[in-house]
Design an enzyme around this catalytic site. Structure first.
Site, short mmCIF file in Angstrom:
data_model
loop_
_atom_site.label_atom_id
_atom_site.label_comp_id
_atom_site.label_asym_id
_atom_site.label_seq_id
_atom_site.Cartn_x
_atom_site.Cartn_y
_atom_site.Cartn_z
N ASP A 265 -26.02 -6.33 -33.57
CA ASP A 265 -26.02 -5.08 -33.84
C ASP A 265 -24.88 -4.51 -34.40
OD1 ASP A 265 -28.22 -3.79 -33.05
OD2 ASP A 265 -27.40 -3.26 -30.95
N ASP B 281 -32.04 -1.78 -18.58
CA ASP B 281 -32.38 -2.92 -17.71
C ASP B 281 -33.39 -2.33 -16.70
OD1 ASP B 281 -30.23 -2.08 -17.01
OD2 ASP B 281 -29.39 -4.18 -16.79
O1 LIG Z 1 -25.55 -1.29 -29.09
C1 LIG Z 1 -25.51 -2.45 -28.20
C2 LIG Z 1 -24.67 -2.41 -27.34
C3 LIG Z 1 -24.96 -3.50 -26.57
N1 LIG Z 1 -25.48 -4.56 -26.83
C4 LIG Z 1 -25.40 -5.88 -26.03
O2 LIG Z 1 -25.84 -5.67 -24.72
C5 LIG Z 1 -25.10 -6.45 -23.85
C6 LIG Z 1 -24.32 -5.61 -22.87
O3 LIG Z 1 -23.36 -6.33 -22.14
P1 LIG Z 1 -22.00 -6.22 -21.75
O4 LIG Z 1 -21.44 -5.14 -22.56
O5 LIG Z 1 -21.37 -7.59 -21.31
O6 LIG Z 1 -22.31 -5.31 -20.46
P2 LIG Z 1 -22.33 -5.60 -18.98
O7 LIG Z 1 -22.18 -4.63 -17.95
O8 LIG Z 1 -21.81 -7.03 -18.78
O9 LIG Z 1 -24.05 -6.00 -18.99
C7 LIG Z 1 -24.71 -5.84 -17.81
O10 LIG Z 1 -25.47 -4.54 -17.89
C8 LIG Z 1 -26.07 -4.15 -18.99
C9 LIG Z 1 -26.53 -2.59 -18.31
O11 LIG Z 1 -25.84 -1.78 -18.50
C10 LIG Z 1 -27.15 -5.13 -19.36
O12 LIG Z 1 -27.68 -4.61 -20.66
C11 LIG Z 1 -26.69 -6.37 -19.61
O13 LIG Z 1 -27.67 -7.23 -19.88
C12 LIG Z 1 -25.90 -6.85 -18.23
O14 LIG Z 1 -25.61 -8.19 -18.67
C13 LIG Z 1 -24.36 -7.09 -24.72
O15 LIG Z 1 -25.05 -8.43 -25.07
C14 LIG Z 1 -24.25 -6.74 -26.17
O16 LIG Z 1 -24.19 -7.44 -27.04
C15 LIG Z 1 -26.25 -4.66 -27.94
O17 LIG Z 1 -26.85 -5.38 -28.16
N2 LIG Z 1 -26.17 -3.34 -28.77
#
Ligand SMILES: O=c1ccn([C@@H]2O[C@H](COP(=O)(O)OP(=O)(O)O[C@H]3O[C@H](CO)[C@@H](O)[C@H](O)[C@H]3O)[C@@H](O)[C@H]2O)c(=O)[nH]1
Ligand SMILES: [Mn+2]
Length: 967
Positions: A274, A669
């Site tokens: 992204d 999610d």
């Molecule tokens: O514009 C964006 C923003 C985020 N992401 C991806 O979304 C995920 C987000 O994860 P992270 O920043 O690590 O957040 P967490 O809070 O750790 O994530 C948990 O909570 C999120 C919901 O808030 C879920 O989407 C994730 O799958 C889940 O692991 C990562 O792989 C990012 O690369 C994108 O692809 N595009």
């Protein structure tokens, strides 16, 4: 009519079958079997029931061994009347009725081309036939937790409920005369907690665990003697910011996917970038070439885990392995370690180079400017590596396909964050590989168990379950968390208690990563209809009726299926008809009216509205077993894929609204899973003993609170949206308790309001000299201790069946208070702002930077940035300490005006609150150098002001002679 039947069995080209027809030889002896069924249910699970004559038989059906009390069988016979294969239909002792569409179709398809026919035979004959067949092992097993513990657990819940009611009666009946406001506020808070407890508790009523049998899966679908019949899977990796999500982490995840234990031609790996970063693209190229060394090594020695960084960091474990495996392995291991070192170095240089963008933008290695130089405004990009047409590995074997996708971005178009990225991948993969299953992981969640895909397939390929499951969710597990998990990063109470509870209902929620979907569910289809499936209520009479109805319906459908040969398979019949709107209640009859292909044409417009304008993609959604549509021209696939990741593609269609990942919340999610559940799908929680995936968790307080705030905000967003579980999705397939669970998931941030207030109360009590109860007599003490006692007992019992430690449980409570008074509170405010002012919420990606270069691994633990999230908890702590000090000084100055018990009660109350904030204080303590001092001063001032204000207001409102704290 004959010809269509023929084509159903023979694929249209085979000679005619000898005999077609359905023969029911004797009327079913229902009533007598009936009482028997009940007895069997009672004995369920205790011991296997011996086959006794015609009433109960052990049968093995497509891998499921069950005891039946009554059965009919669908049997295929050859032209001589000799039985070829049998599929059972019957009433089982666990109260379910076999819905064996899958089995029937499978059987009929397998036998297509043979001289055969289908008949229904009676049970004795069926049993005989079945007994001659070798028994096949089941792919998975559902297990209720230990009956006794469950009983006690439920009993305490009921007791706790009664105690709670009593408690409220007691609290309401005894108002505090001299502090009416205080009393009222505290009671309101308590009622709120009580209600939220109910929301939280009752979805845990029926906890369940599951076991998989990967060997049985291999034996059935992937053995040496037959061609592999496992279904293809597309694996998605999402990444956005190479600075916060280091390329090395992503590369490791990708390597662990490419080396997964699954037929290589049935796995494709998609990376969504992204951030449109050249760095990520180059890393992908490098990873593809390193995989050619790494994957054969993994497979040869069956090493675990298959993410090299983790594998080589586990030195000790390797040492042991080295000794065990001996000479050649040691050599290869050393070479591989060196190669990986080089790979790592190379990525490091890339990262260093990427530090600062040159004036004229990035250039690719061939000198061409990188199209993604403006990460918010660029064309879509797709690169394909490896795969069946690409390079082979060093052992001359093919590798899984690896695809780099960076969807088109345009600042004028909302990109919908991760959900948008996932939807773009769904479409691109639909065109490039179209696996019928999709597994998605965040870029930091590597495959820790190379069997993860097989584990998921143990459910997805189970003929009984498969058509009802929308996804198989694995728990999130983490690496690199400090030993005592200060900020409750592991979330064990959620992953080992709540999710198991949900599994006993309709299924766990989708948590964003480590989840294997059925593509069909993502496309918004409905599961195969089955009225019985979700009313577990056992009115036997009802059941009896529905069985007859079912057999009738099935018989009817059998005929219809033959007619519907051109329609790929029954799997999506109902759901597709749903789109075309040309379906009656039974879901079938109208197909006939439109004839063979007419319905397809008819629905073109509707399909376009649903899936967008790509006809290739549309066609791909009809491929039930995945793969590319026959009309696809390989030369144009890539162009089409680029088209579908365009930022205008989703205009005027259902993406993000009804299908794919659903937009509208930063916790996309929860929303996506909820939407599937409302359609009646079921989900499965799969916990292999070796965790399937492992990720990184935010290590310091600031990041953790950021994350918790984002989650809470996402929940608030759902709460105020069209998709709120309080009013959305009635009359569909959502189970009642499942709805309660979802309501709890979106409403919990609101509890921060009473929580914040309640945490301030002890201070107010101490300063004002009043209390939330009129006196502290024995009745009050009994009442409160009963309540606390029941809380502790339910907690302890949850520990026992959930397999979590008491320490974890306490951590969870503490963090609930910390998060509640800080992040949740802010999230509620932000959510309201968003609702009123339409300010969009932004997504702060959690940093996954690992401190791999030694030093102090957890040095980061205590670093924090200033943030207004910290203000409320600090204020609460100060105000309570202030309260304690006031109380002590009062006691010294004025002697004991109140009885000791009241003072003790108040002090316990205040200390109880402060104890919850210990991890928070530890988090602050670390590097309190400059900025934090300022917050401390501010909070201190705020706290003092609040207390002074309280005293003032207080003496103003109430009669001074009675209420002045120390007269
Ligand atoms: O514009 C964006 C923003 C985020 N992401 C991806 O979304 C995920 C987000 O994860 P992270 O920043 O690590 O957040 P967490 O809070 O750790 O994530 C948990 O909570 C999120 C919901 O808030 C879920 O989407 C994730 O799958 C889940 O692991 C990562 O792989 C990012 O690369 C994108 O692809 N595009
Ligand atoms: Mn994460």
């Amino acid at each position: 009519m004959m010809s269509s039947e023929e084509s159903f069995i023979h694929g249209g080209t085979q000679p005619r079958p000898a005999q077609i027809g359905i023969v029911i030889r004797s009327p079913p002896p229902w009533p007598s079997k009936f009482s028997n069924q009940r007895e069997l249910s009672k004995a369920e699970g205790k011991r296997p029931i011996e086959p006794s004559g015609s009433t109960s038989t052990n049968i093995a059906m497509n891998g499921i061994t069950k005891q039946t009390s009554y059965e009919k069988a669908l049997c295929m016979i050859d032209s001589a009347g000799k039985p070829l294969e049998t599929v059972m239909m019957g009433l089982y002792n666990d109260g379910t009725v076999e819905e064996d569409d899958a089995a029937v179709t499978e059987m009929v398809e397998k036998r297509a081309g043979e001289q055969s026919a289908t008949i229904i035979i009676e049970e004795e004959t069926a049993a005989e036939i079945v007994e001659q067949r070798p028994k096949i092992e089941r792919l998975n097993k559902a297990k209720q937790i230990n009956g006794f513990i469950l009983f006690v657990y439920r009993l305490t819940i009921m007791l706790r409920f009664i105690i709670l009611c009593q408690f409220f009666r007691f609290r309401i009946s005894r108002s505090v005369k001299n502090a009416h406001g205080l009393w009222l506020v505290s009671v309101i808070c308590e009622i709120w907690f009580g209600v939220s407890w109910i929301f939280d508790q009752f979805p845990k009523w029926k906890p369940m665990t599951r076991k998989t049998n990967v060997n049985a899966l291999r034996a059935r679908f992937w053995n040496e003697n037959e061609p592999c019949t496992l279904d293809p899977i597309d694996v998605f990796v999402s990444t956005v910011d190479p600075m916060k999500e280091p390329p090395l982490v992503t590369a490791n995840t990708v390597l662990s996917i490419l080396a997964v234990d699954y037929p290589t031609d049935k796995v494709s790996c998609y990376i969504s970038d992204d951030g449109a970063s050249l760095l990520t693209s180059e890393t992908t190229i490098l990873t593809a070439s390193f995989a050619r060394l790494w994957v054969p090594f993994c497979k040869k020695y069956k090493i675990e885990p298959r993410a090299p960084e983790v594998y080589f960091s586990k030195d000790l474990h390797c040492q042991k392995e080295l000794k065990k495996r001996g000479g050649i392995f040691i050599k290869e291991w050393r070479v591989m370690k060196r190669w990986y070192g080089e790979f790592r170095e190379q990525i490091k240089t890339y990262v260093d180079e990427a530090e600062k963008m040159p004036g004229d933008g990035w250039k690719m290695r061939n000198g061409v400017p990188w199209p993604g130089n403006d990460s918010q405004h660029h064309a879509g990009m797709i690169q394909v590596f490896l795969g069946p047409t690409g390079k082979k590995d060093v052992k001359e074997n093919y590798l899984p396909k690896l695809v780099y996708v960076s969807r088109e971005k345009n600042p004028t178009k909302p990109h919908h964050k991760k959900a948008g990225a996932m939807n773009a991948l769904v479409r691109a993969s639909g065109i490039l590989s179209n696996g019928p299953y999709i597994l998605n992981v965040d870029c930091d969640h590597y495959f820790n168990n190379s069997c993860a895909l097989l584990e998921a397939m143990c459910f997805m390929m189970d003929p009984k379950l498969s058509r009802k499951i929308c996804f198989v969710q694995f728990p999130q597990r983490f690496d690199g968390i400090d030993k005592d998990d200060r900020y409750a990063n592991r979330n064990v109470v959620f992953f080992d208690v709540n999710m198991k509870g949900l599994d006993g209902l309709q299924g766990p929620a989708y948590v964003g990563t480590g989840c294997c979907f059925s593509r069909e569910a993502i496309y918004g289809f409905y599961p195969i209809s089955d009225e019985d499936y979700h009313d577990h209520v056992h009115d036997h009479r009802e059941k009896f009726r529905s069985i007859i109805g079912r057999i009738k319906r099935r018989t009817k459908r059998l005929f219809q299926k033959k007619r519907l040969q051109r329609v790929p398979r029954s799997r999506a019949e109902i759901s597709r008809a749903e789109i075309t709107g040309a379906v009656n209640e039974d879901g079938h009859d109208d197909f006939q009216r439109y004839g063979d292909d007419a319905w397809l044409l008819l629905s073109q417009d509707n399909l376009k509205k649903r899936f967008g304008s790509s006809s290739l993609f549309m066609e791909s959604t009809f491929m039930e077993n995945g793969g590319l549509p026959p009309s696809a021209n390989p030369a144009f696939l890539l162009d089409e894929a680029i088209r579908v990741v365009g930022c205008n593609y989703e205009d005027n269609c259902d993406w993000g609204k009804e299908i794919g990942w659903i937009y509208g919340s930063v916790t996309e999610d929860i929303l996506t899973g909820f939407k599937m559940h409302t359609r009646g799908w079921r989900s499965i929680y799969c916990m292999p003993s070796i965790p399937a995936f492992k990720g990184t968790a935010p290590i310091n307080l600031t990041y953790r609170l950021d994350q918790v705030m984002r989650w809470a905000l996402g929940s608030v967003e759902i709460l105020f949206s069209r998709h709120c579980p309080i009013w959305y999705g009635y009359g569909g397939g959502l189970y009642k308790l499942q709805r309660v669970a979802y309501i709890n998931t979106v409403i919990y941030p609101l509890t921060s309001l009473p929580l914040g207030v309640y945490c301030v109360l002890p201070a107010i009590c101490l300063i004002s000299g009043k209390f939330i109860t009129p006196t502290v007599d024995s009745e009050t003490i009994v009442c409160y201790s009963m309540l606390f006692g029941s809380v502790i007992i339910t907690g302890a019992l949850e520990n026992i069946w959930g397999g979590i430690g008491l320490a974890n449980w306490w951590k969870n409570e503490q963090f609930w208070v910390i998060g509640g008074t800080s992040a949740h509170l802010i999230a509620v405010i932000q959510g309201l702002l968003k609702l009123m002012l339409r300010i969009d919420t932004n997504f702060t990606v959690t940093s996954k930077a690992t401190n791999a270069d030694g030093e102090d691994e957890f040095a980061e633990l205590s670093i924090f940035r200033f943030g207004y999230v910290l203000l409320p908890p600090i204020t609460i702590i100060f105000i309570n300490i202030l309260g304690l000090l006031t109380a002590i000084s009062n006691a010294i100055n004025y002697g004991h005006h109140q009885t000791m018990t009241v003072i003790a009660g108040k002090i316990t109350f205040a200390v109880w609150v402060i104890v919850h904030f210990i991890p928070f204080l530890k988090g602050l303590r670390g590097k309190t150098k400059r900025v934090p001092t300022i917050i401390c001063v501010w909070s201190f001032l705020l706290a003092s002001m609040l207390s002074l204000l309280w005293v003032q207001v207080n003496s103003f409102i109430f009669d001074k002679t009675k209420t002045t704290p120390h007269h």
